[in-house]
Scaffold this active site. Structure first.
Site, PDB file in Angstrom:
ATOM      1  N   THR A  77      40.929  48.340-122.147  1.00 53.03           N
ATOM      2  CA  THR A  77      40.263  47.036-122.018  1.00 53.03           C
ATOM      3  C   THR A  77      39.338  47.052-120.801  1.00 53.03           C
ATOM      4  O   THR A  77      39.524  47.832-119.865  1.00 53.03           O
ATOM      5  CB  THR A  77      41.284  45.874-121.893  1.00 53.03           C
ATOM      6  OG1 THR A  77      41.949  45.963-120.622  1.00 53.03           O
ATOM      7  CG2 THR A  77      42.311  45.903-123.007  1.00 53.03           C
ATOM      8  N   GLY A  78      38.326  46.182-120.845  1.00 49.07           N
ATOM      9  CA  GLY A  78      37.350  46.145-119.749  1.00 49.07           C
ATOM     10  C   GLY A  78      36.641  47.477-119.609  1.00 49.07           C
ATOM     11  O   GLY A  78      36.378  47.933-118.495  1.00 49.07           O
ATOM     12  N   ALA A  79      36.302  48.078-120.745  1.00 47.89           N
ATOM     13  CA  ALA A  79      35.786  49.461-120.737  1.00 47.89           C
ATOM     14  C   ALA A  79      34.271  49.527-120.601  1.00 47.89           C
ATOM     15  O   ALA A  79      33.712  50.617-120.614  1.00 47.89           O
ATOM     16  CB  ALA A  79      36.227  50.172-122.009  1.00 47.89           C
ATOM     17  N   GLY A  81      32.800  49.415-114.524  1.00 50.64           N
ATOM     18  CA  GLY A  81      33.801  49.649-113.486  1.00 50.64           C
ATOM     19  C   GLY A  81      34.851  50.689-113.838  1.00 50.64           C
ATOM     20  O   GLY A  81      34.571  51.726-114.449  1.00 50.64           O
ATOM     21  N   TYR A 125      44.040  35.468-108.045  1.00 47.50           N
ATOM     22  CA  TYR A 125      43.892  36.929-108.166  1.00 47.50           C
ATOM     23  C   TYR A 125      45.155  37.597-107.637  1.00 47.50           C
ATOM     24  O   TYR A 125      45.758  38.448-108.300  1.00 47.50           O
ATOM     25  CB  TYR A 125      42.641  37.437-107.423  1.00 47.50           C
ATOM     26  CG  TYR A 125      42.450  38.930-107.624  1.00 47.50           C
ATOM     27  CD1 TYR A 125      41.995  39.430-108.843  1.00 47.50           C
ATOM     28  CD2 TYR A 125      42.768  39.844-106.623  1.00 47.50           C
ATOM     29  CE1 TYR A 125      41.853  40.804-109.060  1.00 47.50           C
ATOM     30  CE2 TYR A 125      42.626  41.216-106.821  1.00 47.50           C
ATOM     31  CZ  TYR A 125      42.169  41.685-108.046  1.00 47.50           C
ATOM     32  OH  TYR A 125      42.042  43.043-108.255  1.00 47.50           O
TER      33      TYR A 125
HETATM   34  N1  NAP Z   1      37.786  47.501-107.781  1.00 51.97           N
HETATM   35  C1  NAP Z   1      38.878  47.547-107.046  1.00 51.97           C
HETATM   36  O1  NAP Z   1      38.837  47.854-105.841  1.00 51.97           O
HETATM   37  C2  NAP Z   1      40.223  47.254-107.646  1.00 51.97           C
HETATM   38  C3  NAP Z   1      41.363  47.390-106.838  1.00 51.97           C
HETATM   39  C4  NAP Z   1      42.613  47.123-107.397  1.00 51.97           C
HETATM   40  C5  NAP Z   1      42.709  46.735-108.719  1.00 51.97           C
HETATM   41  N2  NAP Z   1      41.583  46.585-109.476  1.00 51.97           N
HETATM   42  C6  NAP Z   1      41.741  46.151-110.865  1.00 51.97           C
HETATM   43  O2  NAP Z   1      40.990  47.002-111.699  1.00 51.97           O
HETATM   44  C7  NAP Z   1      40.700  46.333-112.907  1.00 51.97           C
HETATM   45  C8  NAP Z   1      39.250  46.595-113.291  1.00 51.97           C
HETATM   46  O3  NAP Z   1      38.405  45.984-112.335  1.00 51.97           O
HETATM   47  P1  NAP Z   1      37.043  46.614-111.836  1.00 51.97           P
HETATM   48  O4  NAP Z   1      37.187  46.789-110.373  1.00 51.97           O
HETATM   49  O5  NAP Z   1      36.630  47.737-112.668  1.00 51.97           O
HETATM   50  O6  NAP Z   1      36.063  45.338-112.043  1.00 51.97           O
HETATM   51  P2  NAP Z   1      34.764  45.123-112.942  1.00 51.97           P
HETATM   52  O7  NAP Z   1      33.755  46.179-112.670  1.00 51.97           O
HETATM   53  O8  NAP Z   1      34.382  43.697-112.695  1.00 51.97           O
HETATM   54  O9  NAP Z   1      35.290  45.306-114.424  1.00 51.97           O
HETATM   55  C9  NAP Z   1      36.132  44.345-115.000  1.00 51.97           C
HETATM   56  C10 NAP Z   1      36.167  44.539-116.489  1.00 51.97           C
HETATM   57  O10 NAP Z   1      36.969  43.487-117.054  1.00 51.97           O
HETATM   58  C11 NAP Z   1      36.250  42.911-118.137  1.00 51.97           C
HETATM   59  N3  NAP Z   1      36.530  41.497-118.351  1.00 51.97           N
HETATM   60  C12 NAP Z   1      36.325  40.467-117.510  1.00 51.97           C
HETATM   61  N4  NAP Z   1      36.624  39.311-118.109  1.00 51.97           N
HETATM   62  C13 NAP Z   1      37.027  39.619-119.352  1.00 51.97           C
HETATM   63  C14 NAP Z   1      37.435  38.851-120.462  1.00 51.97           C
HETATM   64  N5  NAP Z   1      37.467  37.521-120.435  1.00 51.97           N
HETATM   65  N6  NAP Z   1      37.789  39.496-121.593  1.00 51.97           N
HETATM   66  C15 NAP Z   1      37.730  40.839-121.664  1.00 51.97           C
HETATM   67  N7  NAP Z   1      37.322  41.625-120.664  1.00 51.97           N
HETATM   68  C16 NAP Z   1      36.970  41.008-119.514  1.00 51.97           C
HETATM   69  C17 NAP Z   1      34.790  43.082-117.762  1.00 51.97           C
HETATM   70  O11 NAP Z   1      34.004  42.969-118.932  1.00 51.97           O
HETATM   71  P3  NAP Z   1      32.423  42.718-118.883  1.00 51.97           P
HETATM   72  O12 NAP Z   1      31.816  44.075-118.802  1.00 51.97           O
HETATM   73  O13 NAP Z   1      32.140  42.021-120.164  1.00 51.97           O
HETATM   74  O14 NAP Z   1      32.121  41.877-117.692  1.00 51.97           O
HETATM   75  C18 NAP Z   1      34.790  44.459-117.134  1.00 51.97           C
HETATM   76  O15 NAP Z   1      34.658  45.445-118.106  1.00 51.97           O
HETATM   77  C19 NAP Z   1      41.030  44.855-112.676  1.00 51.97           C
HETATM   78  O16 NAP Z   1      42.258  44.565-113.316  1.00 51.97           O
HETATM   79  C20 NAP Z   1      41.207  44.764-111.167  1.00 51.97           C
HETATM   80  O17 NAP Z   1      42.117  43.760-110.787  1.00 51.97           O
HETATM   81  C21 NAP Z   1      40.343  46.838-108.969  1.00 51.97           C
END
Ligand code: NAP
Length: 280
Positions: free
Chosen positions: A12-14, A17, A168
């Site tokens: 998911t969220g593929a 990021g 969050y």
């Molecule tokens: N980045 C960090 O430092 C970090 C640290 C710890 C944990 N995380 C976790 O890693 C995970 C991925 O985050 P990321 O950092 O890669 O952020 P990101 O670049 O914002 O990616 C988030 C992804 O989630 C999708 N998404 C958001 N809302 C959605 C919805 N309503 N339905 C389906 N998909 C949805 C987005 O889709 P769209 O492309 O359509 O927007 C995107 O593909 C999250 O769970 C976050 O809490 C991240």
């Protein structure tokens, strides 16, 4: 690493990021990758690029999923089930870091809907296909910020549910509690479930925040491919075979924070979530 040829990996969220980097890496290993994202046009374009760079034998497809809608979650799960009788890996990666309170179409606080209730229902819907696979793995992407989260199951689905930055933290703790209870319930099955903090990674996660915060955040962090590496390891390495119910900080197994170990809390969150998404 496990030979992923012919193994079905759902991410998911593929479309950006960490999820995009994870899906790309799995496709690079020859897996059959189902990439999920909100926007169909964007998703098909991103999936095509992943397909072009994939290893021989890999199969890459896109399925639309909006985790903020229970109907969309059910439709996406049904579409996947229609095309794949078994799922070997489910990476619940999608998540948001919203600044303010909003409500999902089903009336839930938005961060709770996307970060916890949507993935909870999505996982439930795909359990028959996960059970049908030989040694399936569920990987839930949480965050170390869950350490300061607070989960009050009775508040979820009510106006008392937290929002913004607080939500969050709280939902990332909920990801840990979900993993604990899911692994316990799947103990006698062929499915393992673990959660992981991938480290701090330069992604679009902070897109709603002021540019000076985002700039500092993105400048100082690791690249998505590096952030995704320990997620891919949990999904595909022989080193974690049979390990379940655990919390990983990148490659390292870590103790759950005290709040994730509160007696009965994981079970209480599960029961509340079941009631809210209607799978009891
Ligand atoms: N980045 C960090 O430092 C970090 C640290 C710890 C944990 N995380 C976790 O890693 C995970 C991925 O985050 P990321 O950092 O890669 O952020 P990101 O670049 O914002 O990616 C988030 C992804 O989630 C999708 N998404 C958001 N809302 C959605 C919805 N309503 N339905 C389906 N998909 C949805 C987005 O889709 P769209 O492309 O359509 O927007 C995107 O593909 C999250 O769970 C976050 O809490 C991240």
């Amino acid at each position: 690493m496990i030979d992923l040829l012919g193994r079905v990996c759902v991410v998911t969220g593929a479309t950006r990021g960490l999820g995009h980097a994870t899906a790309s890496a799995l496709a690079g290993m020859g897996a059959t990758v189902v990439m999920l994202g909100r926007d169909r046009d964007r998703g098909e374009r991103v999936a095509q690029r992943v397909r072009e760079a994939a290893a021989p034998g890999a199969v890459v497809s896109f399925v639309q999923l909006d985790l903020a809608s229970l109907a969309s979650v059910c439709a996406a799960a049904a579409e996947i089930a229609a095309n794949h009788h078994a799922i070997h890996v489910l990476v619940n990666n999608a998540g948001v870091h919203l600044r303010s309170r909003a409500e999902s179409i089903d009336g839930f606080e938005m961060t709770w809907a996307i970060n916890h209730l949507g993935p909870f229902l999505f996982t439930h819907q795909l359990l028959p296909q996960l059970r049908a696979a030989d040694r399936a793995r569920i990987v839930n992407v949480t965050s170390r910020f869950g350490t300061v989260g607070r989960v009050v199951p009775a508040d979820i689905g009510t106006p008392r549910a937290s929002s913004g930055l607080r939500a969050y933290f709280d939902t990332k703790l909920a990801n840990m509690l979900f993993t604990i209870e899911l692994a316990a319930r799947l103990e006698a099955s062929n499915i393992t479930a673990n959660c992981i903090h991938p480290g701090l990674v330069a992604t679009d996660l902070m897109r709603e925040w002021p540019s000076w915060i985002r700039g500092a955040w993105e400048w100082s962090l690791r690249a998505p491919a590096s952030g995704a590496a320990p997620i891919v390891r949990l999904a595909a390495s022989n080193a974690v075979d049979g390990i379940t119910g655990c919390y990983f900080v990148r490659q390292r197994r870590a103790p759950y924070p005290r709040r994730a170990r509160a007696p009965g809390l994981a079970r209480e969150l599960w029961a509340r979530s079941e009631g809210l998404v209607g799978v009891r």
